[in-house]
Write a protein that holds these residues in place. Structure first.
Motif, PDB file in Angstrom:
ATOM      1  N   HIS A   1       0.829  -1.201   0.000  1.00 52.45           N
ATOM      2  CA  HIS A   1       0.000   0.000   0.000  1.00 52.45           C
ATOM      3  C   HIS A   1       0.868   1.257   0.000  1.00 52.45           C
ATOM      4  CE1 HIS A   1      -3.912  -1.912   0.527  1.00 52.45           C
ATOM      5  NE2 HIS A   1      -3.324  -2.764   1.352  1.00 52.45           N
ATOM      6  N   SER A   2       0.311   2.305  -0.584  1.00 52.11           N
ATOM      7  CA  SER A   2       0.998   3.594  -0.632  1.00 52.11           C
ATOM      8  C   SER A   2       0.266   4.663   0.176  1.00 52.11           C
ATOM      9  CB  SER A   2       1.126   4.061  -2.093  1.00 52.11           C
ATOM     10  OG  SER A   2      -0.143   4.175  -2.699  1.00 52.11           O
ATOM     11  N   ASP A   3      -0.779   4.284   0.908  1.00 52.99           N
ATOM     12  CA  ASP A   3      -1.551   5.238   1.706  1.00 52.99           C
ATOM     13  C   ASP A   3      -2.114   4.510   2.922  1.00 52.99           C
ATOM     14  OD1 ASP A   3      -2.823   7.563   2.518  1.00 52.99           O
ATOM     15  OD2 ASP A   3      -3.492   8.078   0.500  1.00 52.99           O
ATOM     16  N   GLU A   4      -3.026   5.148   3.634  1.00 53.79           N
ATOM     17  CA  GLU A   4      -3.600   4.564   4.845  1.00 53.79           C
ATOM     18  C   GLU A   4      -4.314   3.254   4.539  1.00 53.79           C
ATOM     19  OE1 GLU A   4      -6.127   7.326   6.806  1.00 53.79           O
ATOM     20  OE2 GLU A   4      -4.658   8.955   6.813  1.00 53.79           O
ATOM     21  N   VAL A   5      -4.135   2.274   5.413  1.00 54.53           N
ATOM     22  CA  VAL A   5      -4.834   0.986   5.315  1.00 54.53           C
ATOM     23  C   VAL A   5      -6.029   1.045   6.255  1.00 54.53           C
ATOM     24  CG1 VAL A   5      -4.652  -1.512   5.552  1.00 54.53           C
ATOM     25  CG2 VAL A   5      -2.667  -0.189   4.788  1.00 54.53           C
ATOM     26  N   LEU A   6      -7.232   0.835   5.717  1.00 53.15           N
ATOM     27  CA  LEU A   6      -8.457   1.021   6.492  1.00 53.15           C
ATOM     28  C   LEU A   6      -9.183  -0.275   6.812  1.00 53.15           C
ATOM     29  CD1 LEU A   6      -9.928   4.117   4.593  1.00 53.15           C
ATOM     30  CD2 LEU A   6      -8.520   4.102   6.665  1.00 53.15           C
ATOM     31  N   ALA A   7      -8.912  -1.365   6.106  1.00 50.65           N
ATOM     32  CA  ALA A   7      -9.676  -2.598   6.304  1.00 50.65           C
ATOM     33  C   ALA A   7      -8.786  -3.812   6.103  1.00 50.65           C
ATOM     34  CB  ALA A   7     -10.866  -2.650   5.352  1.00 50.65           C
ATOM     35  N   LEU A   8      -9.052  -4.858   6.899  1.00 52.88           N
ATOM     36  CA  LEU A   8      -8.373  -6.146   6.797  1.00 52.88           C
ATOM     37  C   LEU A   8      -9.412  -7.264   6.839  1.00 52.88           C
ATOM     38  CD1 LEU A   8      -5.402  -5.715   9.323  1.00 52.88           C
ATOM     39  CD2 LEU A   8      -5.278  -5.540   6.834  1.00 52.88           C
ATOM     40  N   ALA A   9      -9.099  -8.383   6.188  1.00 47.13           N
ATOM     41  CA  ALA A   9      -9.948  -9.566   6.229  1.00 47.13           C
ATOM     42  C   ALA A   9      -9.087 -10.794   5.986  1.00 47.13           C
ATOM     43  CB  ALA A   9     -11.075  -9.492   5.195  1.00 47.13           C
ATOM     44  N   VAL A  10      -9.378 -11.884   6.709  1.00 46.00           N
ATOM     45  CA  VAL A  10      -8.635 -13.138   6.579  1.00 46.00           C
ATOM     46  C   VAL A  10      -9.610 -14.231   6.189  1.00 46.00           C
ATOM     47  CG1 VAL A  10      -7.103 -14.781   7.730  1.00 46.00           C
ATOM     48  CG2 VAL A  10      -7.024 -12.383   8.351  1.00 46.00           C
ATOM     49  N   SER A  11      -9.218 -15.078   5.245  1.00 48.95           N
ATOM     50  CA  SER A  11     -10.073 -16.192   4.837  1.00 48.95           C
ATOM     51  C   SER A  11     -10.202 -17.199   5.975  1.00 48.95           C
ATOM     52  CB  SER A  11      -9.501 -16.871   3.588  1.00 48.95           C
ATOM     53  OG  SER A  11      -8.187 -17.347   3.830  1.00 48.95           O
ATOM     54  N   SER A  12     -11.241 -18.028   5.917  1.00 50.92           N
ATOM     55  CA  SER A  12     -11.534 -18.961   7.004  1.00 50.92           C
ATOM     56  C   SER A  12     -10.407 -19.945   7.246  1.00 50.92           C
ATOM     57  CB  SER A  12     -12.833 -19.719   6.710  1.00 50.92           C
ATOM     58  OG  SER A  12     -13.926 -18.837   6.617  1.00 50.92           O
ATOM     59  N   ASP A  13      -9.723 -20.373   6.184  1.00 52.96           N
ATOM     60  CA  ASP A  13      -8.617 -21.311   6.342  1.00 52.96           C
ATOM     61  C   ASP A  13      -7.286 -20.627   6.602  1.00 52.96           C
ATOM     62  OD1 ASP A  13      -8.258 -20.156   3.903  1.00 52.96           O
ATOM     63  OD2 ASP A  13      -8.196 -22.016   2.745  1.00 52.96           O
ATOM     64  N   GLY A  14      -7.282 -19.293   6.638  1.00 53.64           N
ATOM     65  CA  GLY A  14      -6.056 -18.560   6.914  1.00 53.64           C
ATOM     66  C   GLY A  14      -5.072 -18.522   5.765  1.00 53.64           C
ATOM     67  N   GLN A  15      -5.503 -18.901   4.569  1.00 54.59           N
ATOM     68  CA  GLN A  15      -4.571 -18.952   3.439  1.00 54.59           C
ATOM     69  C   GLN A  15      -4.281 -17.568   2.871  1.00 54.59           C
ATOM     70  OE1 GLN A  15      -5.856 -21.556   0.300  1.00 54.59           O
ATOM     71  NE2 GLN A  15      -4.073 -21.145  -0.989  1.00 54.59           N
ATOM     72  N   TYR A  16      -5.268 -16.669   2.915  1.00 56.36           N
ATOM     73  CA  TYR A  16      -5.098 -15.341   2.322  1.00 56.36           C
ATOM     74  C   TYR A  16      -5.483 -14.251   3.311  1.00 56.36           C
ATOM     75  CZ  TYR A  16      -4.715 -17.701  -2.196  1.00 56.36           C
ATOM     76  OH  TYR A  16      -4.316 -18.505  -3.230  1.00 56.36           O
ATOM     77  N   LEU A  17      -4.727 -13.163   3.257  1.00 61.35           N
ATOM     78  CA  LEU A  17      -5.038 -11.930   3.973  1.00 61.35           C
ATOM     79  C   LEU A  17      -5.301 -10.853   2.936  1.00 61.35           C
ATOM     80  CD1 LEU A  17      -5.048  -9.959   6.474  1.00 61.35           C
ATOM     81  CD2 LEU A  17      -2.592  -9.706   6.065  1.00 61.35           C
ATOM     82  N   ALA A  18      -6.422 -10.141   3.073  1.00 61.64           N
ATOM     83  CA  ALA A  18      -6.774  -9.056   2.164  1.00 61.64           C
ATOM     84  C   ALA A  18      -6.739  -7.742   2.923  1.00 61.64           C
ATOM     85  CB  ALA A  18      -8.155  -9.280   1.555  1.00 61.64           C
ATOM     86  N   SER A  19      -6.192  -6.694   2.293  1.00 59.97           N
ATOM     87  CA  SER A  19      -6.105  -5.372   2.901  1.00 59.97           C
ATOM     88  C   SER A  19      -6.483  -4.328   1.861  1.00 59.97           C
ATOM     89  CB  SER A  19      -4.696  -5.105   3.431  1.00 59.97           C
ATOM     90  OG  SER A  19      -3.744  -5.167   2.375  1.00 59.97           O
ATOM     91  N   ALA A  20      -7.024  -3.204   2.332  1.00 64.88           N
ATOM     92  CA  ALA A  20      -7.451  -2.139   1.426  1.00 64.88           C
ATOM     93  C   ALA A  20      -7.478  -0.823   2.187  1.00 64.88           C
ATOM     94  CB  ALA A  20      -8.825  -2.448   0.830  1.00 64.88           C
TER      95      ALA A  20
END
Length: 569
Positions: free
Chosen positions: A224-243
């Motif tokens: 990211h190049s700016d503020e990170v406002l949201a995070l989410a993790v998949s149920s199996d923990g395989q992926y982390l999403a940020s925005a």
């Protein structure tokens, strides 16, 4: 002379020998191919076959002179276990066998307590079967609020690692990792076993040297190049999403601590993210008034959902192919049905005085506002004529597939059902009043709005946060018609993020900060397998979406993790 055109020509017949020879060659080639596939040599005829038979007859005895033909070389009959499939097994027999295996496993799991055989067979097994059915029904089935003590957490952990306010905090369902994000643009990864920070995904700097098309794009950066406002993790923990404010979604691999992919498409900042439970489907909500769906199993974009008339500030999703969003000042909550490509619109807030007059009614006599005024008077002792009209819906969370709750800027929490357009129950002024001294009007009192809300999935427990210094814990009634306050914990600062997770038996084993809780002997705890409840709260001095609110005194930008255990008998 006969015209050659009308002359009859004699058909030449193919000799039988040619046809038979061709068929014999084809059969022979086919036989050779089949023999090679089966690992055998092609059969031989005549003298060669007789010679091989004689050689086999001479080799029938071993070194001791024992005839191999007299030996019983058949394998002993191995008993087929109940878990192995039989070739001649019918579908009904297979279902019966699997049902017996399932009941045996349930008995082994429940027989650890002090129960006799009759009690296990009749009560616990039937309750466990009902519990497994309810897990896939999408309805509330964990009525466990009365079994817990919410006056004070049994264990508490505070993670400090962000310079500015924590905007989001989420833990994996296996309680192994904790991820936090801040306004400075960093993402921290914490080990929940040792409470240590193990990795940091730093904010990236854009190269501003280029011009026009040569100018660097945020989508080209691995982060990211700016503020990170949201995070989410998949149920199996395989992926982390940020925005966040850079209008893109970053996908990370938590196991390797590596960036995987960027997704663009939104035209404004992305305010919230949510994974569909037990899948790789990711939802994103943005200030551009759209919701986008991605499928991380193929790392591709799926579709965009339109409907909101204002910025979307909150998003949630469960196991079904549905999602719920809050539209801020359009004062609507939209329940999206993805397969049907439709949406249900729920309108919150009260009517304005002008609209009431135009419709021929009196603003003071509005039924909803009158109820809110009565609740305000009973809880705060304020003037019953003082009423607060909800102008924005700030957060929303799903209880199950058909029920959800929302929080607004008047401090009210509403309980909704997909079968009704109006709230089933509304609790006003849930977090008290914020007082500001004015030079002309004296002390001005306004209700604190709900900054964050979260539910324990498919249960009767949810929590809400604001900035008065408490996280409040609420309990739904058994008929899902109302809710009441059951506890509050002291947390100073603006609550920007909340998450509730159920801790299975032994889920916090090996942690250095969590106290070992006593295992409950209650039947409900034994059946559901929930040993304790984990609360994750992201705290900051400022609200995650702006700087219009600032709480400094005694507040640190951190993430608080609390464990609540059942009441001891």
């Amino acid at each position: 002379m006969q015209d050659p055109f009308f002359a009859t020509t004699k058909k030449r017949k193919r000799t039988a020998s040619t046809g038979n020879a061709t068929r014999k060659i084809a059969r022979k080639e086919k036989h050779v191919k089949v023999a090679k596939v089966n690992g055998m040599r092609p059969t031989k005829s005549g003298k060669q076959k007789r010679v091989e038979d004689e050689e086999l007859e001479s080799d029938r005895t071993d070194e001791d002179g024992i005839d191999i033909g007299d030996l019983d070389l058949r394998a002993e009959d191995i008993p087929v276990t109940s878990g192995d499939e039989d070739v001649d097994e019918t579908p009904a027999e297979k279902r019966l066998r699997l049902a017996k295996l399932y009941l045996d496993n349930v008995k082994e799991g429940l027989a650890e307590g002090d129960y006799d055989a009759a009690e296990i067979d009749k009560e616990l097994i039937s309750a466990r079967l009902r519990q497994d059915v309810l897990d896939h029904s999408g309805k509330v089935h964990l009525f466990i609020a009365d079994s817990y003590d919410f006056t004070a957490p049994t264990s508490k952990l505070r993670c400090k690692g962000h310079r500015f306010s924590v905007t989001s905090a989420t833990a994996t369902e296996d309680l192994r990792w904790l991820f936090t994000s801040g306004k400075e643009g960093h993402i921290n990864k914490w080990d929940l076993k040792t409470s240590a920070k193990v990795a940091t995904f730093y904010k990236q700097r854009l190269d501003a040297k280029g011009k026009g098309k040569e100018k660097a794009s945020p989508l080209d950066l691995e982060g990211h190049s700016d503020e990170v406002l949201a995070l989410a993790v998949s149920s199996d923990g395989q992926y982390l999403a940020s925005a966040g404010k850079d209008r893109k979604i970053c996908i990370w691999d938590p196991a390797k601590d590596q960036w995987v992919k960027n997704f663009g498409g939104h035209k404004d900042l992305i305010s919230d993210l949510a994974f569909r439970k037990n899948t790789k489907h990711l939802y994103s909500a943005s200030f551009d008034r759209t919701v986008k769906l991605y499928d991380l199993s193929v790392m591709g974009y799926v579709e965009t959902l339109f409907g909101h008339q204002d910025t979307i500030v909150s998003l949630d999703s469960l196991r079904g192919e549905t999602a719920v969003t809050a539209g801020a000042r359009d004062r609507t909550i939209r329940y999206w049905k993805i397969p049907e490509e439709s949406q249900l619109v729920f309108r919150g807030g009260g009517k304005s005085a002008i609209r009431e007059l135009l419709e021929g009614g009196a603003f003071e006599g509005h039924e909803d506002e009158g109820e809110a005024g009565q609740q305000t008077k009973s809880k705060t002792g304020s003037d019953p004529q003082k009423r607060f009209v909800e102008g924005s819906i700030e957060c929303v969370a799903l209880i199950d597939e058909t029920n959800f709750i929302s929080g607004g800027d008047t401090g009210s929490i509403c309980l909704w059902n997909t079968g009704k357009k109006k709230p089933i129950f509304t609790q006003a002024i849930c977090h008290g009043f914020h007082e500001v001294e004015s030079a002309t009007e004296g002390i001005v009192r306004t209700p604190r709005w709900i900054t964050s809300i979260a539910c324990l999935r498919y249960s009767d427990i949810f929590v809400s946060g604001s900035w008065e210094g408490q996280i409040r814990i609420w309990k739904l009634d058994s008929k899902l018609r109302s809710f009441s306050l059951v506890g509050a914990v002291e947390v100073l600062g603006v609550v920007n993020s909340l998450q509730l997770l159920s801790v299975p038996k032994g889920g916090l084993g090996g942690t250095t900060w969590a106290k070992k809780s006593q295992i409950s002997t209650d039947k409900t705890m034994k059946i559901t397998g929930v040993e304790s409840i984990l609360l994750v709260a992201g705290i900051g001095q400022e609200h995650r979406l702006g700087r219009w609110l600032r709480v400094k005194e005694g507040v640190s930008n951190s993430t608080v993790v609390m464990v609540f255990s059942p009441r001891t008998p």
